[in-house]
Design an enzyme around this catalytic site. Sequence first.
Site, PDB file in Angstrom:
ATOM      1  N   ARG A  69       0.808  -1.220   0.000  1.00 42.68           N
ATOM      2  CA  ARG A  69       0.000   0.000   0.000  1.00 42.68           C
ATOM      3  C   ARG A  69       0.843   1.272   0.000  1.00 42.68           C
ATOM      4  NH1 ARG A  69      -3.509  -1.455   4.806  1.00 42.68           N
ATOM      5  NH2 ARG A  69      -2.703  -3.577   4.778  1.00 42.68           N
TER       6      ARG A  69
ATOM      7  N   GLU B 125       0.911  -6.302  12.887  1.00 40.62           N
ATOM      8  CA  GLU B 125      -0.275  -6.530  13.739  1.00 40.62           C
ATOM      9  C   GLU B 125      -0.815  -7.937  13.548  1.00 40.62           C
ATOM     10  OE1 GLU B 125      -3.656  -3.932  13.151  1.00 40.62           O
ATOM     11  OE2 GLU B 125      -4.583  -4.610  14.997  1.00 40.62           O
TER      12      GLU B 125
HETATM   13  O1  LIG Z   1       2.633  -1.086  11.824  1.00 40.73           O
HETATM   14  P1  LIG Z   1       2.485  -2.535  11.453  1.00 40.73           P
HETATM   15  O2  LIG Z   1       1.888  -3.374  12.521  1.00 40.73           O
HETATM   16  O3  LIG Z   1       3.754  -3.096  10.917  1.00 40.73           O
HETATM   17  O4  LIG Z   1       1.403  -2.592  10.261  1.00 40.73           O
HETATM   18  C1  LIG Z   1       1.398  -1.685   9.187  1.00 40.73           C
HETATM   19  C2  LIG Z   1       1.602  -2.371   7.885  1.00 40.73           C
HETATM   20  O5  LIG Z   1       0.559  -3.343   7.655  1.00 40.73           O
HETATM   21  C3  LIG Z   1       0.056  -3.155   6.343  1.00 40.73           C
HETATM   22  O6  LIG Z   1       0.791  -3.850   5.383  1.00 40.73           O
HETATM   23  P2  LIG Z   1       0.651  -5.411   5.073  1.00 40.73           P
HETATM   24  O7  LIG Z   1       1.910  -6.074   5.552  1.00 40.73           O
HETATM   25  O8  LIG Z   1      -0.649  -5.918   5.533  1.00 40.73           O
HETATM   26  O9  LIG Z   1       0.779  -5.479   3.509  1.00 40.73           O
HETATM   27  P3  LIG Z   1       0.039  -4.895   2.240  1.00 40.73           P
HETATM   28  O10 LIG Z   1       0.429  -3.429   2.166  1.00 40.73           O
HETATM   29  O11 LIG Z   1       0.651  -5.727   1.177  1.00 40.73           O
HETATM   30  O12 LIG Z   1      -1.458  -5.059   2.378  1.00 40.73           O
HETATM   31  C4  LIG Z   1       0.201  -1.668   6.116  1.00 40.73           C
HETATM   32  O13 LIG Z   1       0.139  -1.339   4.731  1.00 40.73           O
HETATM   33  C5  LIG Z   1       1.539  -1.386   6.731  1.00 40.73           C
HETATM   34  O14 LIG Z   1       2.608  -1.629   5.842  1.00 40.73           O
HETATM   35  N1  LIG Z   2      -5.733  -2.632  11.481  1.00 39.65           N
HETATM   36  C1  LIG Z   2      -5.120  -2.435  10.307  1.00 39.65           C
HETATM   37  N2  LIG Z   2      -5.809  -1.947   9.258  1.00 39.65           N
HETATM   38  C2  LIG Z   2      -5.197  -1.753   8.071  1.00 39.65           C
HETATM   39  N3  LIG Z   2      -3.909  -2.002   7.852  1.00 39.65           N
HETATM   40  C3  LIG Z   2      -3.200  -2.500   8.869  1.00 39.65           C
HETATM   41  N4  LIG Z   2      -1.910  -2.865   8.960  1.00 39.65           N
HETATM   42  C4  LIG Z   2      -1.701  -3.322  10.198  1.00 39.65           C
HETATM   43  N5  LIG Z   2      -2.796  -3.253  10.946  1.00 39.65           N
HETATM   44  C5  LIG Z   2      -3.752  -2.741  10.120  1.00 39.65           C
END
Ligand SMILES: O=P(O)(O)OC[C@H]1O[C@H](OP(=O)(O)OP(=O)(O)O)[C@H](O)[C@@H]1O
Ligand SMILES: Nc1ncnc2[nH]cnc12
Length: 182
Positions: free
Chosen positions: A64, A101
Amino acid sequence: MSDTSPGTDLAGLIAEVADYPTPGVRFRDITPLIAHPGGLAAAVEQMVAAGPRDVDIVVGLEARGFIFGPAIALALGAGFVPARKPDKLPRPVESVTYDLEYGSTTLAVHADAFGPSARVLIVDDVLATGGTAAAAAELVGRLGGQLVGITLLLELSELGGRERLTRLGFGPVTSVLTFGAS
Ligand SMILES: O=P(O)(O)OC[C@H]1O[C@H](OP(=O)(O)OP(=O)(O)O)[C@H](O)[C@@H]1O
Ligand SMILES: Nc1ncnc2[nH]cnc12
């Protein structure tokens, strides 16, 4: 006609999904925001305004961070470097494995992606526990870059990401929206 007015309600364009992708997680879905004609433009504009301006390289975090990072790089006149999930980059990499998370994964950047004096801004959509942003900041340091900031669209304050990054000496952290526990 697209609505790019300052009044665009960015918070109202983020959908909440209970128990996704795992039970207990309140997932914040940004896809309605970026689908709104004025939403993406307003988000990028506010993310740029909140963060540092003197930037050589924007590092965007897969996936993202790839939505916002290149637009912010264009606005700042900076280059864009993708930090990718495992086994996606073809040349030698630096990589860090970390918890987020809802799981654990690895981020990697090409080892020669930027030089030692580069002023680097990390960009992502959501700050939750801070595991992802901390891993990216660690990678910036390993390449010898100078971290000038971490810019997010949305911070989930109850998950402590900002405190974690501050404790580790990474920042400054800027976000456009903050969602609390309620
Ligand atoms: O602060 P944190 O607990 O590390 O979470 C935040 C991360 O989680 C999500 O990515 P995700 O790894 O789900 O990947 P995506 O962007 O491919 O959906 C979001 O886009 C952040 O990169
Ligand atoms: N609660 C949440 N919603 C969307 N993106 C996330 N990445 C980690 N935690 C998330």
